[in-house]
Write a protein that holds these residues in place. Structure first.
Motif, PDB file in Angstrom:
ATOM      1  N   SER A 127     -12.605  -1.116  -7.014  1.00 20.98           N
ATOM      2  CA  SER A 127     -12.575  -0.581  -5.556  1.00 20.98           C
ATOM      3  C   SER A 127     -13.228   0.754  -5.342  1.00 20.98           C
ATOM      4  O   SER A 127     -13.194   1.502  -6.295  1.00 20.98           O
ATOM      5  CB  SER A 127     -11.152  -0.527  -5.250  1.00 20.98           C
ATOM      6  OG  SER A 127     -10.727   0.201  -4.152  1.00 20.98           O
ATOM      7  N   LEU A 151       0.230  -1.137 -10.018  1.00 14.43           N
ATOM      8  CA  LEU A 151      -1.190  -0.572  -9.113  1.00 14.43           C
ATOM      9  C   LEU A 151      -1.913  -1.677  -9.349  1.00 14.43           C
ATOM     10  O   LEU A 151      -2.152  -2.177 -10.201  1.00 14.43           O
ATOM     11  CB  LEU A 151      -1.319   0.811  -9.972  1.00 14.43           C
ATOM     12  CG  LEU A 151      -2.864   1.392  -9.398  1.00 14.43           C
ATOM     13  CD1 LEU A 151      -2.336   1.967  -7.961  1.00 14.43           C
ATOM     14  CD2 LEU A 151      -3.068   2.659 -10.265  1.00 14.43           C
ATOM     15  N   ASN A 170     -10.744   2.797   5.616  1.00 12.14           N
ATOM     16  CA  ASN A 170     -12.254   2.615   4.921  1.00 12.14           C
ATOM     17  C   ASN A 170     -13.368   2.447   6.061  1.00 12.14           C
ATOM     18  O   ASN A 170     -13.902   1.579   5.829  1.00 12.14           O
ATOM     19  CB  ASN A 170     -11.929   1.153   4.136  1.00 12.14           C
ATOM     20  CG  ASN A 170     -11.168   1.355   2.944  1.00 12.14           C
ATOM     21  OD1 ASN A 170     -11.147   2.368   2.307  1.00 12.14           O
ATOM     22  ND2 ASN A 170     -10.779   0.319   2.650  1.00 12.14           N
ATOM     23  N   ASP A 209      -6.286   9.277   0.823  1.00 11.93           N
ATOM     24  CA  ASP A 209      -6.536   7.972   0.141  1.00 11.93           C
ATOM     25  C   ASP A 209      -5.416   7.452   0.105  1.00 11.93           C
ATOM     26  O   ASP A 209      -4.342   7.584   0.563  1.00 11.93           O
ATOM     27  CB  ASP A 209      -7.191   8.522  -1.041  1.00 11.93           C
ATOM     28  CG  ASP A 209      -6.333   9.053  -2.292  1.00 11.93           C
ATOM     29  OD1 ASP A 209      -5.187   9.501  -1.813  1.00 11.93           O
ATOM     30  OD2 ASP A 209      -6.502   9.206  -3.409  1.00 11.93           O
ATOM     31  N   TYR A 210      -5.612   6.156  -0.458  1.00 12.96           N
ATOM     32  CA  TYR A 210      -4.397   5.098  -0.699  1.00 12.96           C
ATOM     33  C   TYR A 210      -4.482   4.357  -1.898  1.00 12.96           C
ATOM     34  O   TYR A 210      -5.514   4.446  -2.604  1.00 12.96           O
ATOM     35  CB  TYR A 210      -4.364   4.130   0.578  1.00 12.96           C
ATOM     36  CG  TYR A 210      -5.520   3.314   0.857  1.00 12.96           C
ATOM     37  CD1 TYR A 210      -5.261   2.070  -0.135  1.00 12.96           C
ATOM     38  CD2 TYR A 210      -6.832   3.585   1.312  1.00 12.96           C
ATOM     39  CE1 TYR A 210      -6.438   1.031   0.077  1.00 12.96           C
ATOM     40  CE2 TYR A 210      -7.602   2.631   1.344  1.00 12.96           C
ATOM     41  CZ  TYR A 210      -7.641   1.592   0.615  1.00 12.96           C
ATOM     42  OH  TYR A 210      -8.681   0.454   0.497  1.00 12.96           O
ATOM     43  N   ASP A 211      -3.589   3.808  -2.028  1.00  9.12           N
ATOM     44  CA  ASP A 211      -3.602   2.823  -3.443  1.00  9.12           C
ATOM     45  C   ASP A 211      -2.938   1.581  -3.130  1.00  9.12           C
ATOM     46  O   ASP A 211      -1.979   1.671  -2.147  1.00  9.12           O
ATOM     47  CB  ASP A 211      -2.719   3.394  -4.717  1.00  9.12           C
ATOM     48  CG  ASP A 211      -3.293   4.714  -5.415  1.00  9.12           C
ATOM     49  OD1 ASP A 211      -4.418   4.612  -5.776  1.00  9.12           O
ATOM     50  OD2 ASP A 211      -2.458   5.828  -5.263  1.00  9.12           O
ATOM     51  N   LYS A 212      -3.264   0.452  -3.913  1.00  4.47           N
ATOM     52  CA  LYS A 212      -2.936  -0.880  -3.544  1.00  4.47           C
ATOM     53  C   LYS A 212      -2.234  -1.487  -4.521  1.00  4.47           C
ATOM     54  O   LYS A 212      -2.326  -1.048  -5.900  1.00  4.47           O
ATOM     55  CB  LYS A 212      -4.185  -1.818  -3.418  1.00  4.47           C
ATOM     56  CG  LYS A 212      -3.916  -3.241  -3.042  1.00  4.47           C
ATOM     57  CD  LYS A 212      -5.130  -3.771  -2.616  1.00  4.47           C
ATOM     58  CE  LYS A 212      -6.305  -4.098  -3.666  1.00  4.47           C
ATOM     59  NZ  LYS A 212      -7.059  -4.959  -3.514  1.00  4.47           N
ATOM     60  N   TYR A 213      -0.949  -2.022  -4.453  1.00  8.83           N
ATOM     61  CA  TYR A 213       0.112  -2.588  -5.466  1.00  8.83           C
ATOM     62  C   TYR A 213       0.295  -3.902  -5.133  1.00  8.83           C
ATOM     63  O   TYR A 213       0.285  -4.670  -4.072  1.00  8.83           O
ATOM     64  CB  TYR A 213       1.182  -1.772  -4.995  1.00  8.83           C
ATOM     65  CG  TYR A 213       1.148  -0.289  -5.457  1.00  8.83           C
ATOM     66  CD1 TYR A 213       1.590   0.106  -6.823  1.00  8.83           C
ATOM     67  CD2 TYR A 213       0.752   0.750  -4.516  1.00  8.83           C
ATOM     68  CE1 TYR A 213       1.453   1.448  -7.146  1.00  8.83           C
ATOM     69  CE2 TYR A 213       0.694   1.922  -5.226  1.00  8.83           C
ATOM     70  CZ  TYR A 213       0.774   2.300  -6.317  1.00  8.83           C
ATOM     71  OH  TYR A 213       0.973   3.783  -6.616  1.00  8.83           O
ATOM     72  N   ARG A 229     -11.303   4.728  -1.348  1.00  7.55           N
ATOM     73  CA  ARG A 229     -10.167   4.321  -0.463  1.00  7.55           C
ATOM     74  C   ARG A 229      -9.793   5.308   0.417  1.00  7.55           C
ATOM     75  O   ARG A 229      -8.813   6.219   0.200  1.00  7.55           O
ATOM     76  CB  ARG A 229      -8.992   3.625  -1.349  1.00  7.55           C
ATOM     77  CG  ARG A 229      -9.499   2.690  -2.231  1.00  7.55           C
ATOM     78  CD  ARG A 229      -8.362   2.308  -3.259  1.00  7.55           C
ATOM     79  NE  ARG A 229      -7.736   3.380  -3.729  1.00  7.55           N
ATOM     80  CZ  ARG A 229      -8.137   3.763  -5.066  1.00  7.55           C
ATOM     81  NH1 ARG A 229      -9.366   3.523  -5.720  1.00  7.55           N
ATOM     82  NH2 ARG A 229      -7.537   4.770  -5.587  1.00  7.55           N
ATOM     83  N   ASN A 262      -5.528  -1.348  -7.753  1.00 11.45           N
ATOM     84  CA  ASN A 262      -6.648  -0.770  -7.030  1.00 11.45           C
ATOM     85  C   ASN A 262      -7.864  -1.694  -7.205  1.00 11.45           C
ATOM     86  O   ASN A 262      -8.807  -2.106  -6.526  1.00 11.45           O
ATOM     87  CB  ASN A 262      -6.849   0.603  -7.303  1.00 11.45           C
ATOM     88  CG  ASN A 262      -5.924   1.531  -6.472  1.00 11.45           C
ATOM     89  OD1 ASN A 262      -5.358   0.921  -5.515  1.00 11.45           O
ATOM     90  ND2 ASN A 262      -5.814   2.656  -7.003  1.00 11.45           N
ATOM     91  N   ASN A 263      -8.043  -2.241  -8.690  1.00 15.50           N
ATOM     92  CA  ASN A 263      -9.180  -2.903  -8.950  1.00 15.50           C
ATOM     93  C   ASN A 263      -8.836  -4.224  -9.496  1.00 15.50           C
ATOM     94  O   ASN A 263      -7.511  -4.523 -10.004  1.00 15.50           O
ATOM     95  CB  ASN A 263      -9.799  -2.146 -10.168  1.00 15.50           C
ATOM     96  CG  ASN A 263     -10.262  -0.888  -9.759  1.00 15.50           C
ATOM     97  OD1 ASN A 263     -10.555  -0.548  -8.613  1.00 15.50           O
ATOM     98  ND2 ASN A 263     -10.233   0.258 -10.686  1.00 15.50           N
ATOM     99  N   PHE A 278       0.634  -1.373   0.099  1.00 13.95           N
ATOM    100  CA  PHE A 278      -0.060   0.009  -0.034  1.00 13.95           C
ATOM    101  C   PHE A 278       0.797   1.122   0.030  1.00 13.95           C
ATOM    102  O   PHE A 278       1.984   1.164   0.521  1.00 13.95           O
ATOM    103  CB  PHE A 278      -1.083  -0.251   1.210  1.00 13.95           C
ATOM    104  CG  PHE A 278      -1.855  -0.984   1.169  1.00 13.95           C
ATOM    105  CD1 PHE A 278      -3.140  -0.652   0.513  1.00 13.95           C
ATOM    106  CD2 PHE A 278      -1.698  -2.045   1.710  1.00 13.95           C
ATOM    107  CE1 PHE A 278      -4.153  -1.759   0.638  1.00 13.95           C
ATOM    108  CE2 PHE A 278      -2.695  -3.341   1.828  1.00 13.95           C
ATOM    109  CZ  PHE A 278      -3.938  -2.924   0.997  1.00 13.95           C
TER     110      PHE A 278
END
Length: 129
Positions: A73, A64, A89, A50-54, A76, A66-67, A43
């Motif tokens: 998603s 990346l 969240n 906000d944040y991003d998922k990796y 976030r 996120n989806n 992350f």
């Protein structure tokens, strides 16, 4: 009155200090591990809340994530509450320890009564330009 202002000032500065630890720099990621769920995801927590998922590929580095296909998603969000709670969240996590290299949070499992779970974030630096 002065004492109240000092207390409020200290509280705000502690919150800002905690937020700054969570916020990722350009080449920094937080490796996520939940002892109740597993998962090996990364992350990046952004300054705007906000944040991003990796995902991390051995050859290609961070990607990346996120989806996930048809799972999109939603919003976030993250924030710090009461200088001791990480709100992620909309869920509260107690901040057990927090420094620039490792963050440990805890929460109670939603299905198993009195089961305390730990979330660990370890800082990872991407050495690729």
């Amino acid at each position: 009155m002065i004492l109240l202002l000092l207390v409020l000032s200290f509280s705000c500065s502690k919150k800002n200090e905690l937020e700054n630890i969570f916020i990722s720099k350009q080449n920094e990621y937080w490796c996520y591990k939940d002892d109740c769920q597993g998962l090996g995801v990364y992350f990046r927590f952004n300054k705007k809340g906000d944040y991003d998922k990796y995902n991390r590929d051995i050859f290609d580095g961070f990607e990346l994530f996120n989806n996930d296909g048809d799972l999109i998603s939603g919003p976030r969000s993250w924030s710090i509450k009461n200088d001791s709670t990480f709100v992620w969240n909309g869920e509260d996590y107690k901040i057990e320890s927090c420094n620039t290299k490792k963050i440990i949070l805890s929460y109670y499992h939603y299905k198993e009564k009195n089961k305390k779970c730990r979330v660990t974030f370890n800082k990872v630096i991407d050495k690729k330009p």
